[in-house]
Design an enzyme around this catalytic site. Structure first.
Site: not given
Lengths: 652, 652
Positions: B172, B221, B434, B610
């Site tokens: 991630d 996400s 993940e 992000h």
């Protein structure tokens, strides 16, 4: 999996020596061998060997006595007997040299002005080669029984040539992050699907290369050009040599570059060099120069002109094409020691000082084109904010006029291909084309100009493929597009510049930044009555100053102001010298409406710096399959050399 | 090439509407169709259709009258006649819905508290599918002759299954830049050559995927998990639905995910979900949930348990393996509406609350493992700074004890493979694993912890390959390692932390930063008497707090202090709430010896965000060749679905 548990305080171990400064990069012991341990060679590639023995007089490594004058050096192929190097290479034993140098052990020593002194004995074996693939052990024995062993690998590459031509495009400082941002501002998308893509996006093979130096994990463009062109990583600022500790910038141990090997193996092959930088700059220089100091500009220009004169070495015999900027290094009135324009003309080069002349230059004649002093003005200034071309006094004849009839990377590259193809249609050619100001504008945090250069590179690659197709050369040409290092750039949202400008307080201005869903969609591609337009298939932003701009940045920077607006008045200058010796401060005028960001670099820095990240490699054509996955920067050299059939196992 | 020259002032065009805020993402006109223009579908993939007609009452789009209650909607395969949708799909015409909503046109409108009101008419067609590959035109006609056309593509993918198993590893927030830094701190190099490499470096195929949202160029996400799992880009915070303008977070138009399609097509196939995050978090949730709001945690847990109950939909029938953290969403005493541990146990799941229980759980039984509340403690805290595991009251039974017997990503993933392989050796399985805290620790600027998680992912991939080899499954398993988005991280040098700590002044502290040649070599891998040691082949740093640390950063950040030292006392907290409503300020305690860096994000942010960058894709196994080059995130779904033979052309 769980490591042995230890008190965290104990983690501070004695590993502190030689980080900010090193006694000599690549030589942690007192006996030094260059090429160093872990060096790889192309079969038959020429190189020098430098040996040094150090005797530190003071500091943490201090010892009694002089450096060993009687050190021994042997070479052994794995499984065979070690032989004295002079005998192995069938050359005379070189004479012993002596010198000394000083260095600082750390920043405290520097602040206290306490340098460490080292006495040195040394030798150099010049222009030797290893032809037979395999592992070798080069052993320096000194101080009786101290040993420094360098494990060398001559790579077992096939000798068969698979590509007629190779084009290596270098986006200087270009990262995947910048490519993503360039796509965003130049290509329209609807609901998350791009309607057009970059030419780079269409390459069949993608790889990543690691750019670090031999002796530091951040590289500069000299050191990384060396890795790409010659297969040896070295030290920052060095071009095609390992750096020894002597003062002379020209006596360091050299190794042969792809342009030299190609010309030696295929005397009728062509070499072209194109850059938007001044031509003495590191990335073009790496195809001709051999010096530990990239700042030795006249060495570079003279190496283009006549190769190396101080040492017997492979003669490049001058590139067929040399196009770029930096007229100051060619003109005596600007400080060049010789009149290089006259010298090149005497050697039957066509000389071009502007785009019109370049396009009229004959394709069957060697071509020198120098289109401005310093670096070529950026794509953004040449194409959108053309007022910025005035009052620059940068015409390449040194007359003080402005250079306004300027080619870009595309025009230079296409002309280079025309000349190379006309002159070397049978034996093929090697061309390096550099988009230099991706890096230069990234350094000054001028992201718009940097991305403009990246888009010009992409447009050049597109046009190059079309040109090669038209010439019937596409299937025979390996095309590689990569970078020499990164900058820590990325985009994290959008900025409502109208709102930012309307706020008084620095903290209020930051409210103008939209992240995640509030980043919205790119406004740079919105077509409208005032949008910029281009030829079919050519993609640049439709506007450079939408209300909503990119929230872009780098990870390390000097003090500066940000208003996230395009610098329409000319390239950015983020920081200016403060009073006295206290370094650089934010240049208020650079972004008057912006807010202040204090720096994360030493205050001696007025610009951003290179970064660690692996950089992308795009490949198509013969041997493209060699360029997938993750590998070292030096593998670019070995793959190109393999594809051009440059490995020489010495059996013929 | 040169664009039409225009005055730069004229570049400010009327393209300012709907950037920071949008009336409705994916719908710039007043008639909305979801799936929107440019949507792609797997042949046979179920999806809902949502239509809306907007009538803005005020603001720049204001119009007279009510929204059209008589809009028409047709579907046409390219070259064929348009047919009313209900007839085309052979379903009843859905009933008309009405609602209204408000939004802000820009930040000025928000500051002035002036929302825009929109009245809406709407319909939804539920659970339809297109089997025949080709282009389709979905046309909404409203207000008489206004039209919104959505061009849909049902991809022409072969039906033949090529892989028995697929493992999708998601780092991630992981970027190429972080991979480069992780390699630097965990793998030793000599003179620029790594002696060992990451497992990721050994993958045969490398690609880049574009992570942007449907309606914003930065994703979260949820939205990106949706793209990877279902092949549709949507809006930030949405899981496997397009976002309509109604208030209900569960009525938005859904589309089928790879886990649902796989279970529908292969009822005896297995599904596994592993994460180091709380299991209701977006990346694991994306394999079960359908909601526009990723914060609807109980929807997620109930979807794992019993699928969707409000709408008829493909039943996932519960994953075979569900391992991670976030016990608070399973326990009534912590706020969960049902006792999920009991419910899963009643449905014949083994329940594990610690590593010992996990490893003892039977492989032939479905497995739920929840090992702590919140997110799993990081690799660094579990393995190096274990004192930080104490006084957390995070044991998953809600008893208030500390969770100390914790598995990591590797233990969870290997167990998941054991269970999937024991239960589905014939029909194969799909596993998502993940490494969640690469992202979570990057958000809080805790680069050491983030890189530790990345190295744990790499170690997990290495161990997975060994495990598959031992099970005889490696040749039949497609392994993909990728990310869902980036963070703007990079490394630009080293920091002499001893020197930094010794300086008083903030500007003097910055002298401790070494760039280029002064970055030196990684001190994290220096072995010595106190170095951490691991099993053979496992690579993590030998020390986390050398004197010379990484000069690392991100491109956008809140106000914070930096001293570039590992946070050995626990995860980092860079910013804290100021007095009143003035947002976040630097947390002085976070790096007492450090210098202050003022933020480049809205002051409402206490962490990083992000970024835009394309992220890497590493692939090996059947169909690996589909994953080279540059492509859209949704292509990961289509490639996996193709490889598993999930395309259904409806001819059987």
């Amino acid at each position: 999996m769980r490591p042995i548990s230890i008190a965290s305080a104990a983690l501070f171990a004695s590993c502190a020596v030689a980080q900010t400064y090193q006694r000599l990069g690549g030589c942690p012991t007192l006996g030094c061998v260059f090429p160093p341990d872990q060096a790889d060679f192309l079969p038959g590639q020429y190189f020098d060997i430098r040996l040094e023995v150090h005797s530190p007089i003071n500091g943490s490594e201090a010892r009694q006595g002089q450096p060993d004058p009687d050190f021994k050096f042997t070479i052994a192929k794995k499984g065979e007997k070690a032989v004295a190097a002079a005998e192995y290479f069938e050359i005379d034993e070189p004479k012993l040299e002596r010198w000394n140098f000083t260095w600082y052990e750390d920043l405290f020593a520097k602040d206290a002005h306490k340098p460490s002194l080292v006495n040195v004995t040394a030798k150099a074996y010049r222009r030797v080669a290893l032809h037979e693939p395999g592992e070798y052990e080069a052993t320096l024995t000194y101080y009786g029984k101290e040993k420094t062993v360098a494990n060398w690998l001559v790579r077992d590459l096939p000798e068969k040539r698979r590509a007629k031509n190779v084009i290596l495009f270098i986006g200087d400082g270009m990262t995947t992050n910048m490519i993503t941002a360039a796509r965003l501002i130049a290509h329209r998308s609807i609901n998350g699907k791009y309607l057009t893509k970059l030419q780079l996006d269409k390459f069949p093979v993608l790889g990543h290369q690691m750019t670090h130096s031999m002796d530091s994990f951040i590289t500069d463009s000299a050191n990384s050009a060396t890795a790409l062109y010659a297969g040896h990583k070295t030290t920052v600022n060095a071009l095609n040599v390992y750096v020894d500790s002597s003062k002379d910038p020209f006596d360091d141990p050299k190794f042969e570059t792809i342009s030299e090997i190609f010309r030696r193996r295929y005397p009728d092959g062509g070499v072209g060099i194109v850059s938007t930088a001044f031509l003495a700059d590191a990335t073009p220089a790496g195809l001709a120069a051999h010096t530990r100091d990239r700042g030795e500009y006249d060495h570079v220009i003279s190496a283009y002109f006549e190769g190396l004169t101080k040492y017997k070495w492979t003669d490049l015999e001058g590139p067929d094409v040399l196009l770029g900027a930096g007229a100051e290094n060619f003109i005596p009135s600007k400080g060049a020691p010789r009149d290089y324009f006259k010298l090149f003309a005497d050697k039957d080069y066509s000389i071009s000082w502007n785009k019109t002349a370049l396009q009229a230059a004959p394709n069957d004649t060697k071509a020198l084109g120098v289109f401005s002093s310093a670096n070529l003005p950026t794509w953004l200034d040449r194409n959108v904010y053309q007022d910025n071309l005035r009052n620059k006094s940068n015409y390449p004849d040194g007359s003080g006029r402005d250079a306004e009839d300027l080619p870009g990377l595309k025009e230079m590259t296409l002309k280079a291909i025309d000349v190379l193809n006309a002159r070397h249609a049978d034996d093929g050619w090697f061309l390096m084309s550099e988009a230099a100001s991706i890096d230069k504008q990234m350094h000054s945090l001028d992201y718009d100009r940097s991305l403009g250069e990246l888009l010009e590179l992409d447009d050049t690659v597109r046009a190059t493929i079309e040109k090669l197709k038209a010439l019937g050369q596409l299937e025979d040409t390996l095309i590689i597009v990569t970078a020499d290092h990164g900058h820590g750039f990325d985009v994290t949202g959008s900025v409502d510049t109208k709102y930012l400008d309307a706020q008084e307080d620095d903290r209020d201005k930051r409210k103008a930044i939209g992240t995640y869903q509030n980043s919205g969609l790119s406004q740079y591609t919105v077509r409208g009555p005032n949008a910029l337009r281009y030829s079919e298939g050519v993609h640049f932003p439709a506007r450079w100053d939408p209300r909503y701009t990119l929230h872009a940045g780098v990870v390390a920077f000097p003090d500066h102001q940000e208003n996230y607006a395009v610098h329409s008045e000319g390239p950015r200058k983020p920081a200016v010298k403060g009073n006295g010796a206290d370094g650089y401060y934010s240049n208020y005028k650079d972004a008057v409406t912006g807010f202040l960001i204090n720096g994360t670099l030493p205050v001696s820095a007025d610009q951003g710096v290179h970064s660690l990240t692996d950089v992308p490699v795009f490949a198509q054509g013969p041997c493209q399959e060699l360029f997938g996955g993750v590998y070292n920067s030096v593998d670019i050299f070995f793959n190109m050399a393999e594809c051009l059939g440059l490995a020489d196992h010495g059996k013929n």
